[in-house]
Design a protein around this motif. Structure first.
Motif, PDB file in Angstrom:
ATOM      1  N   PHE A  93      38.337 -22.301 -14.577  1.00  0.00           N
ATOM      2  CA  PHE A  93      37.933 -22.363 -16.023  1.00  0.00           C
ATOM      3  C   PHE A  93      39.173 -23.095 -16.897  1.00  0.00           C
ATOM      4  O   PHE A  93      38.982 -23.141 -17.956  1.00  0.00           O
ATOM      5  CB  PHE A  93      37.657 -20.962 -16.404  1.00  0.00           C
ATOM      6  N   ALA A  94      40.367 -23.323 -16.241  1.00  0.00           N
ATOM      7  CA  ALA A  94      41.490 -23.980 -16.867  1.00  0.00           C
ATOM      8  C   ALA A  94      41.450 -25.543 -16.548  1.00  0.00           C
ATOM      9  O   ALA A  94      41.914 -26.513 -17.280  1.00  0.00           O
ATOM     10  CB  ALA A  94      42.880 -23.539 -16.342  1.00  0.00           C
ATOM     11  N   GLY A  95      40.375 -25.905 -15.748  1.00  0.00           N
ATOM     12  CA  GLY A  95      40.041 -27.394 -15.374  1.00  0.00           C
ATOM     13  C   GLY A  95      38.945 -28.141 -16.206  1.00  0.00           C
ATOM     14  O   GLY A  95      38.540 -27.356 -17.064  1.00  0.00           O
ATOM     15  N   PRO A  96      38.475 -29.083 -15.472  1.00  0.00           N
ATOM     16  CA  PRO A  96      37.288 -29.961 -16.173  1.00  0.00           C
ATOM     17  C   PRO A  96      36.205 -28.825 -16.322  1.00  0.00           C
ATOM     18  O   PRO A  96      35.542 -28.240 -15.550  1.00  0.00           O
ATOM     19  CB  PRO A  96      37.108 -31.052 -15.395  1.00  0.00           C
ATOM     20  N   ALA A  97      35.506 -29.338 -17.665  1.00  0.00           N
ATOM     21  CA  ALA A  97      34.261 -28.166 -17.930  1.00  0.00           C
ATOM     22  C   ALA A  97      33.064 -28.284 -16.938  1.00  0.00           C
ATOM     23  O   ALA A  97      32.790 -27.411 -16.806  1.00  0.00           O
ATOM     24  CB  ALA A  97      33.862 -28.645 -19.274  1.00  0.00           C
ATOM     25  N   ALA A  98      32.875 -29.544 -16.389  1.00  0.00           N
ATOM     26  CA  ALA A  98      31.794 -29.814 -15.707  1.00  0.00           C
ATOM     27  C   ALA A  98      31.789 -29.037 -14.340  1.00  0.00           C
ATOM     28  O   ALA A  98      30.955 -28.448 -13.750  1.00  0.00           O
ATOM     29  CB  ALA A  98      31.660 -31.273 -15.432  1.00  0.00           C
ATOM     30  N   GLU A  99      33.179 -28.485 -13.981  1.00  0.00           N
ATOM     31  CA  GLU A  99      33.138 -27.765 -12.630  1.00  0.00           C
ATOM     32  C   GLU A  99      33.249 -26.235 -12.950  1.00  0.00           C
ATOM     33  O   GLU A  99      33.381 -25.497 -11.917  1.00  0.00           O
ATOM     34  CB  GLU A  99      34.500 -28.278 -11.959  1.00  0.00           C
ATOM     35  N   ARG A 100      33.353 -25.940 -13.962  1.00  0.00           N
ATOM     36  CA  ARG A 100      33.689 -24.244 -14.144  1.00  0.00           C
ATOM     37  C   ARG A 100      32.462 -23.501 -13.840  1.00  0.00           C
ATOM     38  O   ARG A 100      32.691 -22.426 -12.957  1.00  0.00           O
ATOM     39  CB  ARG A 100      33.743 -24.122 -15.767  1.00  0.00           C
ATOM     40  N   PHE A 101      31.310 -23.621 -13.860  1.00  0.00           N
ATOM     41  CA  PHE A 101      30.404 -22.829 -13.179  1.00  0.00           C
ATOM     42  C   PHE A 101      29.754 -23.305 -12.049  1.00  0.00           C
ATOM     43  O   PHE A 101      28.931 -22.579 -11.488  1.00  0.00           O
ATOM     44  CB  PHE A 101      29.284 -22.427 -14.327  1.00  0.00           C
ATOM     45  N   SER A 102      30.161 -24.357 -11.707  1.00  0.00           N
ATOM     46  CA  SER A 102      29.483 -24.729 -10.222  1.00  0.00           C
ATOM     47  C   SER A 102      30.050 -24.355  -9.306  1.00  0.00           C
ATOM     48  O   SER A 102      29.558 -24.161  -8.058  1.00  0.00           O
ATOM     49  CB  SER A 102      29.583 -26.333 -10.228  1.00  0.00           C
ATOM     50  N   THR A 103      31.111 -23.747  -9.159  1.00  0.00           N
ATOM     51  CA  THR A 103      31.968 -23.499  -8.034  1.00  0.00           C
ATOM     52  C   THR A 103      32.413 -21.737  -8.222  1.00  0.00           C
ATOM     53  O   THR A 103      32.619 -21.222  -7.295  1.00  0.00           O
ATOM     54  CB  THR A 103      33.254 -23.938  -8.069  1.00  0.00           C
ATOM     55  N   ILE A 104      32.063 -21.118  -9.381  1.00  0.00           N
ATOM     56  CA  ILE A 104      32.288 -19.686  -9.374  1.00  0.00           C
ATOM     57  C   ILE A 104      30.823 -19.043  -9.911  1.00  0.00           C
ATOM     58  O   ILE A 104      30.193 -19.331 -10.623  1.00  0.00           O
ATOM     59  CB  ILE A 104      33.141 -19.411 -10.821  1.00  0.00           C
ATOM     60  N   GLY A 105      30.705 -17.709  -9.230  1.00  0.00           N
ATOM     61  CA  GLY A 105      29.702 -17.161  -9.226  1.00  0.00           C
ATOM     62  C   GLY A 105      29.780 -16.290 -10.560  1.00  0.00           C
ATOM     63  O   GLY A 105      30.672 -15.884 -10.805  1.00  0.00           O
ATOM     64  N   TRP A 106      28.314 -16.083 -11.145  1.00  0.00           N
ATOM     65  CA  TRP A 106      28.239 -15.287 -12.224  1.00  0.00           C
ATOM     66  C   TRP A 106      26.865 -14.752 -12.441  1.00  0.00           C
ATOM     67  O   TRP A 106      26.183 -15.053 -11.639  1.00  0.00           O
ATOM     68  CB  TRP A 106      28.569 -16.319 -13.468  1.00  0.00           C
ATOM     69  N   GLN A 107      26.836 -13.672 -13.005  1.00  0.00           N
ATOM     70  CA  GLN A 107      25.427 -13.056 -13.485  1.00  0.00           C
ATOM     71  C   GLN A 107      25.187 -12.787 -14.864  1.00  0.00           C
ATOM     72  O   GLN A 107      26.546 -12.728 -15.636  1.00  0.00           O
ATOM     73  CB  GLN A 107      25.026 -11.969 -12.528  1.00  0.00           C
ATOM     74  N   PRO A 108      24.173 -12.664 -15.683  1.00  0.00           N
ATOM     75  CA  PRO A 108      24.163 -12.254 -16.984  1.00  0.00           C
ATOM     76  C   PRO A 108      24.572 -10.877 -17.117  1.00  0.00           C
ATOM     77  O   PRO A 108      24.200 -10.042 -16.335  1.00  0.00           O
ATOM     78  CB  PRO A 108      22.386 -12.322 -17.260  1.00  0.00           C
ATOM     79  N   ALA A 109      25.408 -10.789 -18.167  1.00  0.00           N
ATOM     80  CA  ALA A 109      26.044  -9.562 -18.758  1.00  0.00           C
ATOM     81  C   ALA A 109      24.732  -8.648 -19.118  1.00  0.00           C
ATOM     82  O   ALA A 109      23.717  -8.989 -19.817  1.00  0.00           O
ATOM     83  CB  ALA A 109      27.073  -9.601 -19.458  1.00  0.00           C
ATOM     84  N   PRO A 110      24.744  -7.205 -19.035  1.00  0.00           N
ATOM     85  CA  PRO A 110      23.744  -6.340 -19.496  1.00  0.00           C
ATOM     86  C   PRO A 110      23.394  -6.498 -20.694  1.00  0.00           C
ATOM     87  O   PRO A 110      22.296  -6.169 -21.079  1.00  0.00           O
ATOM     88  CB  PRO A 110      24.007  -4.774 -18.938  1.00  0.00           C
ATOM     89  N   ALA A 111      24.291  -6.485 -21.750  1.00  0.00           N
ATOM     90  CA  ALA A 111      24.002  -6.344 -23.120  1.00  0.00           C
ATOM     91  C   ALA A 111      23.602  -7.608 -23.785  1.00  0.00           C
ATOM     92  O   ALA A 111      22.758  -7.718 -24.863  1.00  0.00           O
ATOM     93  CB  ALA A 111      25.054  -5.695 -24.209  1.00  0.00           C
ATOM     94  N   THR A 112      24.153  -8.690 -23.338  1.00  0.00           N
ATOM     95  CA  THR A 112      24.002 -10.088 -24.248  1.00  0.00           C
ATOM     96  C   THR A 112      23.553 -11.042 -23.262  1.00  0.00           C
ATOM     97  O   THR A 112      22.942 -12.062 -23.703  1.00  0.00           O
ATOM     98  CB  THR A 112      25.306 -10.611 -24.862  1.00  0.00           C
ATOM     99  N   GLY A 113      23.308 -10.796 -22.021  1.00  0.00           N
ATOM    100  CA  GLY A 113      22.831 -11.921 -21.115  1.00  0.00           C
ATOM    101  C   GLY A 113      23.859 -12.945 -20.956  1.00  0.00           C
ATOM    102  O   GLY A 113      23.668 -13.997 -20.192  1.00  0.00           O
ATOM    103  N   LEU A 114      25.157 -13.014 -21.594  1.00  0.00           N
ATOM    104  CA  LEU A 114      25.975 -13.833 -21.414  1.00  0.00           C
ATOM    105  C   LEU A 114      26.603 -13.791 -19.951  1.00  0.00           C
ATOM    106  O   LEU A 114      26.675 -12.699 -19.537  1.00  0.00           O
ATOM    107  CB  LEU A 114      27.188 -14.018 -22.394  1.00  0.00           C
ATOM    108  N   PRO A 115      27.197 -15.208 -19.621  1.00  0.00           N
ATOM    109  CA  PRO A 115      27.775 -15.045 -18.107  1.00  0.00           C
ATOM    110  C   PRO A 115      28.911 -13.808 -17.984  1.00  0.00           C
ATOM    111  O   PRO A 115      29.908 -13.786 -18.827  1.00  0.00           O
ATOM    112  CB  PRO A 115      28.474 -16.414 -18.053  1.00  0.00           C
ATOM    113  N   ALA A 116      28.687 -13.193 -16.867  1.00  0.00           N
ATOM    114  CA  ALA A 116      29.812 -12.335 -16.285  1.00  0.00           C
ATOM    115  C   ALA A 116      30.180 -12.542 -15.065  1.00  0.00           C
ATOM    116  O   ALA A 116      29.494 -12.692 -14.023  1.00  0.00           O
ATOM    117  CB  ALA A 116      29.178 -11.018 -16.448  1.00  0.00           C
ATOM    118  N   LEU A 117      31.519 -12.726 -14.942  1.00  0.00           N
ATOM    119  CA  LEU A 117      32.116 -13.119 -13.607  1.00  0.00           C
ATOM    120  C   LEU A 117      32.340 -12.014 -12.774  1.00  0.00           C
ATOM    121  O   LEU A 117      33.583 -11.503 -12.543  1.00  0.00           O
ATOM    122  CB  LEU A 117      33.525 -14.152 -13.659  1.00  0.00           C
ATOM    123  N   THR A 118      31.521 -11.139 -12.391  1.00  0.00           N
ATOM    124  CA  THR A 118      31.722  -9.845 -11.822  1.00  0.00           C
ATOM    125  C   THR A 118      32.385  -9.884 -10.277  1.00  0.00           C
ATOM    126  O   THR A 118      32.881  -8.847  -9.858  1.00  0.00           O
ATOM    127  CB  THR A 118      30.173  -9.035 -11.587  1.00  0.00           C
TER     128      THR A 118
END
Length: 172
Positions: A93-118
């Protein structure tokens, strides 16, 4: 006797960066998503609590990054407090924007549905933006905390720290 403050800048950018880099802090990834659900995020060490009543915290977001305009438009964000095994996420997440979510798992957070890196965070906080304050080349984002969650690895992994240009973990 009070010494007057000089109008000219006495500290260089490099000197200030060296000063702040010598102050270790916890590492977080701030995430949000646009109206179409495309996730955005950045690594953040400029994070602190603001108020207990109501519960508020602040993060500082770079004005030239891709996340700030999306965060401002969405009006919400998730703070992912990284644990010691979350270094890969911090670097992604400190590197190029295009690579941020392609290599790190995430799921929707319960209250907002925004990405949570659990898998990489020991805790998350979902926030509603209450104020944006320009501050030089960054913007101070104050958020009211709507929901917090501690993740399973919180009891197994120490918090991830960053300072003096290197990562470390909380001592056991």
């Amino acid at each position: 006797m009070v010494t007057p403050v000089q109008d000219e800048l006495a500290v260089t950018r490099d000197a200030f960066r060296a000063l702040m880099g010598s102050h270790p802090s916890g590492v977080a990834v701030i995430t949000t998503a646009d109206a179409q659900g495309t996730p955005y995020g950045f690594t953040c060490t400029a994070l602190c609590s603001v108020s207990l009543d109501p519960p508020q915290l602040l993060v500082c977001a770079g004005n030239n990054g891709s996340t700030l305009p999306v965060l401002a438009a969405r009006g919400a964000f998730t703070v992912n407090l990284l644990h010691s095994s979350g270094r890969r996420a911090a670097e992604a997440f400190a590197g190029p924007a295009a690579e941020r979510f392609s290599t790190i798992g995430w799921q929707p957070a319960p209250a907002t549905g925004l990405p949570a890196l659990t898998q990489d965070a020991h805790a998350t906080a979902e926030c509603r933006v209450t104020r944006l304050t320009p501050a030089g080349d960054h913007t101070i984002v104050i958020g009211e905390v709507l929901h917090t969650q501690t993740h399973t690895r919180a009891t197994e992994e120490a918090p991830l720290l960053y300072g003096m240009r290197r990562y470390a973990t909380w001592p056991t």
